[in-house]
Design a protein around this motif. Structure first.
Motif, mmCIF file in Angstrom:
data_model
loop_
_atom_site.group_PDB
_atom_site.id
_atom_site.type_symbol
_atom_site.label_atom_id
_atom_site.label_comp_id
_atom_site.label_asym_id
_atom_site.label_seq_id
_atom_site.Cartn_x
_atom_site.Cartn_y
_atom_site.Cartn_z
ATOM 1 N N VAL A 63 0.631 -1.105 0.031
ATOM 2 C CA VAL A 63 -0.183 -0.156 -0.493
ATOM 3 C C VAL A 63 0.930 0.895 0.064
ATOM 4 O O VAL A 63 1.544 1.854 1.158
ATOM 5 N N GLU A 64 1.130 2.205 -1.209
ATOM 6 C CA GLU A 64 1.233 2.994 -0.947
ATOM 7 C C GLU A 64 1.251 4.332 -0.744
ATOM 8 O O GLU A 64 -0.238 4.549 -0.519
ATOM 9 N N ARG A 65 1.617 5.251 -0.214
ATOM 10 C CA ARG A 65 1.045 7.108 0.147
ATOM 11 C C ARG A 65 -0.377 7.420 -0.997
ATOM 12 O O ARG A 65 0.392 7.434 -2.268
ATOM 13 N N GLY A 66 -1.053 7.540 -0.520
ATOM 14 C CA GLY A 66 -1.847 8.184 -1.655
ATOM 15 C C GLY A 66 -2.865 7.493 -1.866
ATOM 16 O O GLY A 66 -4.135 7.567 -2.441
ATOM 17 N N ASP A 67 -2.912 6.222 -1.651
ATOM 18 C CA ASP A 67 -3.923 4.583 -1.666
ATOM 19 C C ASP A 67 -4.889 4.433 -0.683
ATOM 20 O O ASP A 67 -4.782 5.411 0.227
ATOM 21 N N ILE A 68 -6.644 4.824 -1.640
ATOM 22 C CA ILE A 68 -7.378 3.935 -0.889
ATOM 23 C C ILE A 68 -7.105 2.587 -1.148
ATOM 24 O O ILE A 68 -7.908 2.470 -2.380
ATOM 25 N N TYR A 69 -6.765 1.752 -0.436
ATOM 26 C CA TYR A 69 -6.641 0.381 -0.504
ATOM 27 C C TYR A 69 -8.055 -0.265 0.380
ATOM 28 O O TYR A 69 -7.604 -0.912 1.036
ATOM 29 N N GLY A 70 -8.338 -0.984 -0.461
ATOM 30 C CA GLY A 70 -9.906 -1.974 -0.285
ATOM 31 C C GLY A 70 -9.423 -3.153 -0.324
ATOM 32 O O GLY A 70 -8.626 -4.049 -0.823
ATOM 33 N N PHE A 71 -10.161 -3.730 1.188
ATOM 34 C CA PHE A 71 -9.472 -5.579 1.252
ATOM 35 C C PHE A 71 -10.469 -6.278 1.456
ATOM 36 O O PHE A 71 -11.473 -5.442 1.924
ATOM 37 N N ILE A 72 -11.222 -7.106 0.545
ATOM 38 C CA ILE A 72 -11.938 -7.611 0.192
ATOM 39 C C ILE A 72 -12.376 -8.751 0.204
ATOM 40 O O ILE A 72 -10.896 -9.695 0.063
ATOM 41 N N GLY A 73 -13.282 -9.599 0.982
ATOM 42 C CA GLY A 73 -13.436 -10.998 1.262
ATOM 43 C C GLY A 73 -14.664 -11.452 2.095
ATOM 44 O O GLY A 73 -15.251 -10.490 2.811
ATOM 45 N N HIS A 74 -15.617 -12.503 2.177
ATOM 46 C CA HIS A 74 -16.309 -12.718 2.750
ATOM 47 C C HIS A 74 -15.751 -12.526 4.609
ATOM 48 O O HIS A 74 -15.254 -12.882 4.761
ATOM 49 N N ASN A 75 -17.007 -13.322 5.274
ATOM 50 C CA ASN A 75 -16.461 -13.545 6.363
ATOM 51 C C ASN A 75 -15.676 -14.983 6.596
ATOM 52 O O ASN A 75 -15.515 -15.561 6.604
ATOM 53 N N GLY A 76 -15.036 -14.983 7.477
ATOM 54 C CA GLY A 76 -13.439 -15.732 7.610
ATOM 55 C C GLY A 76 -12.336 -15.768 6.585
ATOM 56 O O GLY A 76 -11.928 -16.946 7.053
ATOM 57 N N ALA A 77 -11.856 -14.753 5.668
ATOM 58 C CA ALA A 77 -11.358 -15.264 4.273
ATOM 59 C C ALA A 77 -9.881 -14.229 5.059
ATOM 60 O O ALA A 77 -9.381 -15.047 4.910
ATOM 61 N N GLY A 78 -10.037 -13.933 6.412
ATOM 62 C CA GLY A 78 -8.461 -13.257 6.818
ATOM 63 C C GLY A 78 -8.624 -11.980 6.754
ATOM 64 O O GLY A 78 -7.350 -11.868 7.547
ATOM 65 N N LYS A 79 -9.703 -11.007 6.429
ATOM 66 C CA LYS A 79 -9.332 -9.693 7.007
ATOM 67 C C LYS A 79 -8.220 -9.445 7.618
ATOM 68 O O LYS A 79 -8.000 -8.439 8.095
ATOM 69 N N THR A 80 -10.274 -9.532 8.869
ATOM 70 C CA THR A 80 -9.505 -9.070 10.152
ATOM 71 C C THR A 80 -8.514 -9.434 10.947
ATOM 72 O O THR A 80 -7.331 -8.382 11.838
ATOM 73 N N THR A 81 -7.905 -10.542 11.009
ATOM 74 C CA THR A 81 -6.584 -11.172 10.701
ATOM 75 C C THR A 81 -5.710 -10.192 10.757
ATOM 76 O O THR A 81 -4.603 -9.939 11.481
ATOM 77 N N THR A 82 -5.567 -9.600 9.124
ATOM 78 C CA THR A 82 -4.765 -9.604 8.972
ATOM 79 C C THR A 82 -4.485 -7.904 9.114
ATOM 80 O O THR A 82 -3.703 -7.404 9.520
ATOM 81 N N ILE A 83 -5.511 -7.278 9.264
ATOM 82 C CA ILE A 83 -5.799 -5.577 9.864
ATOM 83 C C ILE A 83 -4.842 -5.828 11.382
ATOM 84 O O ILE A 83 -4.003 -4.609 11.135
ATOM 85 N N ARG A 84 -5.448 -6.912 12.116
ATOM 86 C CA ARG A 84 -5.147 -6.663 13.536
ATOM 87 C C ARG A 84 -3.493 -7.041 13.838
ATOM 88 O O ARG A 84 -3.136 -6.655 14.803
ATOM 89 N N ALA A 85 -3.491 -7.395 12.755
ATOM 90 C CA ALA A 85 -0.974 -7.870 12.647
ATOM 91 C C ALA A 85 -0.529 -6.956 12.620
ATOM 92 O O ALA A 85 -0.145 -6.650 12.414
ATOM 93 N N VAL A 86 -1.062 -6.226 11.116
ATOM 94 C CA VAL A 86 -0.820 -4.756 10.603
ATOM 95 C C VAL A 86 -0.563 -3.769 11.439
ATOM 96 O O VAL A 86 0.237 -3.063 12.047
ATOM 97 N N ALA A 87 -2.174 -3.356 12.039
ATOM 98 C CA ALA A 87 -1.804 -2.876 13.753
ATOM 99 C C ALA A 87 -0.622 -3.081 14.464
ATOM 100 O O ALA A 87 -1.001 -2.456 15.299
ATOM 101 N N GLY A 88 -1.002 -4.620 14.977
ATOM 102 C CA GLY A 88 0.390 -4.932 15.775
ATOM 103 C C GLY A 88 -0.009 -5.657 16.934
ATOM 104 O O GLY A 88 0.515 -5.275 17.695
ATOM 105 N N VAL A 89 -1.151 -5.527 17.138
ATOM 106 C CA VAL A 89 -2.757 -5.841 18.425
ATOM 107 C C VAL A 89 -2.798 -7.774 18.115
ATOM 108 O O VAL A 89 -2.892 -8.629 18.821
ATOM 109 N N LEU A 90 -1.992 -8.292 16.790
ATOM 110 C CA LEU A 90 -2.035 -9.428 16.588
ATOM 111 C C LEU A 90 -0.597 -10.336 16.278
ATOM 112 O O LEU A 90 -0.110 -9.370 14.990
ATOM 113 N N ASP A 91 0.439 -11.197 17.191
ATOM 114 C CA ASP A 91 1.125 -11.667 16.448
ATOM 115 C C ASP A 91 0.856 -12.582 15.175
ATOM 116 O O ASP A 91 -0.394 -12.996 15.119
ATOM 117 N N PHE A 92 1.571 -12.850 14.695
ATOM 118 C CA PHE A 92 2.236 -13.438 13.420
ATOM 119 C C PHE A 92 3.209 -14.986 13.283
ATOM 120 O O PHE A 92 4.015 -14.741 14.335
#
Length: 237
Positions: free
Chosen positions: A25-54
């Motif tokens: 994701v580059e500066r100036g991007d509005i990057y949409g992350f799409i998938g059904h429930n359980g696809a892994g979106k929230t897991t990824t986002i929480r890891a990016v935010a530093g609240v979930l280890d991986f």
């Protein structure tokens, strides 16, 4: 601004929530992350935010690893979760001042930002009330304001439009565009494909923890709608 490099998260029992995910994701991007429930979106986002280890790969914020220097990364990030679970025994203004203190935002800058966004989201008159009295939508608005207090360079949002009324949703979209014009990067998940198609300059589609497609929105959808492309990819993956 954000590099997700071969990110893998495995939960107990050996189930891989996300498997070898790579995104930039580059500066100036509005990057949409799409998938059904359980696809892994929230897991990824929480890891990016530093609240979930991986357990596999790495995530870099402005070139810095969230594993190696999480504090430096969090100074650059604002994270808005899908559920605004905030301190209900505080008033709105107490919560905002608490966040301002955490990020060491100067008093005059703090006052300016709070006024700007509280007025825009029409909750200025409610800032003296306990958060426990807020509706879900008001809590979401307060969380958005708190996320913008320290002028983050990477904004991470998990289903940010849930609970917002149409006017507040419009204000958030306008704010996202304004931030991106200033070089902020935005990475967010959504189930609302029409919003993603109109708002995002880039899209990633994930299913079962694996990336199916990513790139500029226009290239991903071509002459079809994003909904049609999404359903075709999901059905045939």
């Amino acid at each position: 601004m954000l590099e997700i490099k071969h990110f893998t998260k495995t939960y107990k029992g050996g189930k891989k929530a996300v498997d070898d995910l790579c995104l930039t994701v580059e500066r100036g991007d509005i990057y949409g992350f799409i998938g059904h429930n359980g696809a892994g979106k929230t897991t990824t986002i929480r890891a990016v935010a530093g609240v979930l280890d991986f357990d596999g790969g790495d995530i870099l914020v402005d070139g810095v690893s969230v594993k190696q220097d999480p504090l430096a990364c969090k100074k650059q990030i604002a994270y808005i979760p899908d559920n605004p679970d905030i301190y209900e025994n505080l008033t709105g203004i107490q919560f905002l001042n608490f966040i301002g203190d955490v990020f060491r935002v100067a008093a005059d800058e703090r006052e300016r930002i709070i006024k700007q966004y509280a007025d825009a989201f029409e909750i200025t008159k409610n800032l003296g009330d306990l958060i426990s009295s807020y509706s879900h939508g008001m809590k979401q608005k307060l969380t958005i304001i708190s996320a913008l207090l320290h002028s983050p360079r990477l904004l991470i949002l998990d289903e940010p439009f849930v609970g917002l009324d149409p006017k507040a949703a419009h204000i958030l979209k306008t704010t996202m565009h304004a931030l991106c014009r200033d070089g902020v990067a935005i990475f967010f998940s959504t189930h609302v494909l029409d919003v993603a198609e109109k708002l995002c300059n880039k899209i990633a589609i994930i299913k079962g923890g694996r990336l199916l497609a990513c790139g500029p929105t226009q290239e991903i959808k071509g002459d079809s709608s994003l909904e049609d492309v999404f359903m075709e990819l999901i059905d045939h993956a």
